[in-house]
Design an enzyme around this catalytic site. Structure first.
Site, PDB file in Angstrom:
ATOM      1  N   GLU A  91       0.833  -1.196   0.000  1.00 30.70           N
ATOM      2  CA  GLU A  91       0.000   0.000   0.000  1.00 30.70           C
ATOM      3  C   GLU A  91       0.870   1.249   0.000  1.00 30.70           C
ATOM      4  OE1 GLU A  91      -3.998  -1.556   2.281  1.00 30.70           O
ATOM      5  OE2 GLU A  91      -2.333  -0.865   3.529  1.00 30.70           O
ATOM      6  N   CYS A 105       3.543   8.812   0.438  1.00 30.33           N
ATOM      7  CA  CYS A 105       4.042   7.928   1.505  1.00 30.33           C
ATOM      8  C   CYS A 105       4.261   6.552   0.878  1.00 30.33           C
ATOM      9  CB  CYS A 105       3.029   7.862   2.643  1.00 30.33           C
ATOM     10  SG  CYS A 105       3.524   6.767   3.993  1.00 30.33           S
ATOM     11  N   CYS A 112       6.802  -6.607   7.053  1.00 31.94           N
ATOM     12  CA  CYS A 112       7.865  -6.007   7.854  1.00 31.94           C
ATOM     13  C   CYS A 112       8.322  -7.010   8.907  1.00 31.94           C
ATOM     14  CB  CYS A 112       7.374  -4.721   8.535  1.00 31.94           C
ATOM     15  SG  CYS A 112       8.665  -3.832   9.436  1.00 31.94           S
ATOM     16  N   CYS A 116       6.901  -4.109  15.463  1.00 29.93           N
ATOM     17  CA  CYS A 116       6.459  -3.086  16.423  1.00 29.93           C
ATOM     18  C   CYS A 116       5.005  -3.360  16.797  1.00 29.93           C
ATOM     19  CB  CYS A 116       6.609  -1.695  15.818  1.00 29.93           C
ATOM     20  SG  CYS A 116       8.314  -1.267  15.403  1.00 29.93           S
ATOM     21  N   CYS A 119       1.957  -1.243  15.418  1.00 32.09           N
ATOM     22  CA  CYS A 119       1.897  -1.038  13.968  1.00 32.09           C
ATOM     23  C   CYS A 119       1.232  -2.239  13.296  1.00 32.09           C
ATOM     24  CB  CYS A 119       3.303  -0.828  13.412  1.00 32.09           C
ATOM     25  SG  CYS A 119       3.359  -0.625  11.620  1.00 32.09           S
ATOM     26  N   CYS A 333      -0.691   6.618   9.903  1.00 33.26           N
ATOM     27  CA  CYS A 333       0.518   6.014  10.469  1.00 33.26           C
ATOM     28  C   CYS A 333       0.185   4.740  11.249  1.00 33.26           C
ATOM     29  CB  CYS A 333       1.197   7.030  11.384  1.00 33.26           C
ATOM     30  SG  CYS A 333       2.686   6.422  12.175  1.00 33.26           S
TER      31      CYS A 333
END
Length: 344
Positions: A91, A105, A112, A116, A119, A333
């Protein structure tokens, strides 16, 4: 799987090689058409007709990725889900600020590995690094959908950019080229969770982009609980790397501080943040946690945020509060997840 055809993130001479062109100036002509947004060889009117037709028949698309879904938010944000050649989904988001400037962005990885806890991308685990051309294709897809020229780029999408540093820097070279998209390094930001070897690599290579570091807490125990990277590179090591980086870059950088209810916004958190910032040329970007159904955290109330910022102000910490855009389309975010989603 064989790497797909794409003309993006290539120099004019590399375009010549990819297309088996005999005349070097034709590579430059094609490059200039690409950065202007051409979508087919048939548009390239300064190329000989026979060459245009031959190239068009061989390569009907410049892109290795396709737009699978497009969503928009009333605040002006737009999110694209792109299907890559190997069926992974990434995305990217187009953001509009109050002055009307447009920011792309971009994602640097499919998934990933950093994990975290606040996230959404971290729930996916790492599928693979993106190639430089796949990063640039995100920008070009967003530019096609944008109402005006994109002026800023942030590597704050899916993935850890410094874990894919070579491809990210290759993409930045393409974005910055004065004879191409001509984006100033000052308008490009790399965001990292605190990958110290990557920060050191940026320093050694003297890459003049802006740096943002996701801090979240200036307490080692709390940060390790929220960000596994802190177990490998705890706060003293991170700070040491940032001090060295700033001596070379001479630029102020940003600490991204996701404010999570009952976790990191108490008076003691403010005190530790103040001490960690002392001696650094830095601004703290406070980000209220953006809720996701997969994550067990809550956004602080306005009163809780006000109490935290009042303490920061008293201590003299330089901060801003980010207005999260794209929340309703899960484009803010920490909300990207590389999934095909319906508009909400």
């Amino acid at each position: 799987m064989t790497e797909p055809f794409s003309l993006f993130a290539k120099s004019p001479s590399q375009i010549c090689d990819a297309l088996n062109l005999e005349k070097q100036f034709q590579g430059k002509q094609i490059y200039q058409w690409l950065v202007r947004g051409a979508t087919s060889f048939s548009e390239m009117t300064n190329l000989p007709k026979a060459l245009r037709e031959n190239l068009q028949s061989l390569h009907p698309s410049f892109f290795s990725s396709t737009v699978e879904t497009s969503q928009s938010d009333p605040d002006g944000a737009a999110k694209l889900a792109l299907k890559l050649y190997d069926s992974n989904i990434v995305e990217c988001v187009l953001l509009t600020d109050k002055e009307g400037e447009l920011t792309a962005c971009l994602s640097s990885q499919a998934g990933c590995a950093m994990g975290c806890r606040f996230c959404r991308t971290g729930t996916l685990h790492l599928k693979r690094n993106l190639n430089a051309f796949e990063i640039i294709e995100q920008f070009m897809h967003l530019q096609k959908a944008a109402p005006a020229k994109i002026s800023h780029v942030v590597f704050m999408g899916m993935g850890e950019p410094l874990a894919n540093i070579d491809n990210v820097l290759s993409a930045i070279t393409f974005l910055h080229d004065p004879e191409g998209l001509n984006l100033s390094h000052r308008r490009i930001t790399i965001s990292t969770c605190g990958l110290v070897p990557g920060i050191n690599e940026l320093r050694v290579r003297k890459v003049p982009v802006k740096l943002a570091v996701s801090l979240v807490s200036a307490d080692d125990e709390k940060r390790s609980a929220l960000m596994p990277v802190n177990r490998s590179f705890p706060l003293p090591k991170l700070r040491e790397a940032l001090v060295k980086f700033q001596k070379v870059s001479t630029r102020r950088f940003t600490f991204e501080y996701c404010m999570i209810k009952d976790h990191n916004i108490g008076p003691d958190d403010a005190q530790k943040l103040f001490r960690f910032c002392r001696g650094l040329e830095v601004i703290v970007n406070l980000i209220p946690f953006n809720p996701c159904p997969e994550l067990p955290f809550e956004t602080p109330s306005e009163a809780e945020i006000r109490a935290f910022t009042t303490e920061l102000k008293r201590l003299g910490v330089d901060y801003t509060i980010r207005i999260s855009r794209g929340r309703t389309i899960r484009g803010a975010c920490g909300q990207l997840a590389g999934k095909l989603e319906e508009n909400r």
